[in-house]
Scaffold this motif. Structure first.
Motif, PDB file in Angstrom:
ATOM      1  N   GLU A 194      -0.388   9.553  -4.687  1.00 60.05           N
ATOM      2  CA  GLU A 194      -1.462   9.710  -3.699  1.00 60.05           C
ATOM      3  C   GLU A 194      -0.914  10.308  -2.400  1.00 60.05           C
ATOM      4  N   LYS A 200       4.117   5.688  -5.568  1.00 59.95           N
ATOM      5  CA  LYS A 200       4.245   5.650  -7.029  1.00 59.95           C
ATOM      6  C   LYS A 200       3.121   6.413  -7.724  1.00 59.95           C
ATOM      7  N   SER A 201       1.910   6.318  -7.192  1.00 57.56           N
ATOM      8  CA  SER A 201       0.766   6.973  -7.825  1.00 57.56           C
ATOM      9  C   SER A 201       0.699   8.459  -7.513  1.00 57.56           C
ATOM     10  N   ASP A 212       0.825  -1.208   0.000  1.00 54.57           N
ATOM     11  CA  ASP A 212       0.000   0.000   0.000  1.00 54.57           C
ATOM     12  C   ASP A 212       0.865   1.266   0.000  1.00 54.57           C
ATOM     13  N   SER A 225       2.644   1.631  -3.458  1.00 53.95           N
ATOM     14  CA  SER A 225       1.651   2.011  -4.475  1.00 53.95           C
ATOM     15  C   SER A 225       1.243   3.469  -4.330  1.00 53.95           C
ATOM     16  N   ALA A 226       1.032   3.908  -3.088  1.00 50.81           N
ATOM     17  CA  ALA A 226       0.625   5.289  -2.843  1.00 50.81           C
ATOM     18  C   ALA A 226       1.727   6.271  -3.236  1.00 50.81           C
TER      19      ALA A 226
END
Length: 164
Positions: A46, A43-44, A37, A40-41
């Protein structure tokens, strides 16, 4: 309250380093789901930052300038300067140069270079790495046909000159 909090800009190289170090973290510190998580956060986009407390288990990566003769490699700025001239490199060219320069004198096969720079399986295509090295030499070497920085070790691969 903690003092002396340092910040490190996360480019692709630093993010890959962080990902590898977090994967190796003990399970009681970070679960696999929390790790996935967080990565991913980041990289995006977010989230823009995370706070880690470095301990003995996780060394801080070296983002200091690398100087080799008149070639200066600035990892944080992802910039290369020879003499007074900035050399414009593609992201992969820069990653290859940085990888080799950080490991001066160590000989790497084309497969090892590929695996260090790309986040994919080696495709058994030596010409891909050879093309990148050729383009890189044209840009950074004063005399590309007689390279000073990136040396060919015939039958094995390449190394960054450790005599500069």
């Amino acid at each position: 309250m903690k003092n002396n909090i340092g910040f490190v800009s996360l480019d692709a190289l630093a993010l890959n380093w962080l990902n590898e170090k977090l994967k190796a973290a003990p399970a009681d510190i970070l679960s696999a789901k929390e790790l996935q998580d967080a990565i991913s956060a980041l990289k995006s986009g977010e989230i823009r930052s995370i706070l880690l407390e470095p301990g003995d288990a996780i060394p801080i990566p070296d983002f200091s300038e690398i100087i080799c003769g008149d070639l200066h490699i600035l990892p944080i700025a992802r910039k290369v300067v020879r003499g007074q001239n900035e050399i414009i490199l593609t992201p992969k060219e820069f990653d290859i140069l940085l990888f080799l320069a950080r490991n001066r004198g160590e000989v790497f096969t084309k497969e090892q270079i590929y695996q260090a720079v790309w986040d994919a399986e080696y495709l058994m295509d030596d010409s891909n790495i050879m093309a990148f090295i050729r383009k890189l030499r044209k840009k950074i070497e004063p005399h590309p046909d007689a390279p000073e920085y990136i040396l060919t070790i015939w039958g094995i691969g390449y190394k960054f000159n450790d005599k500069l």
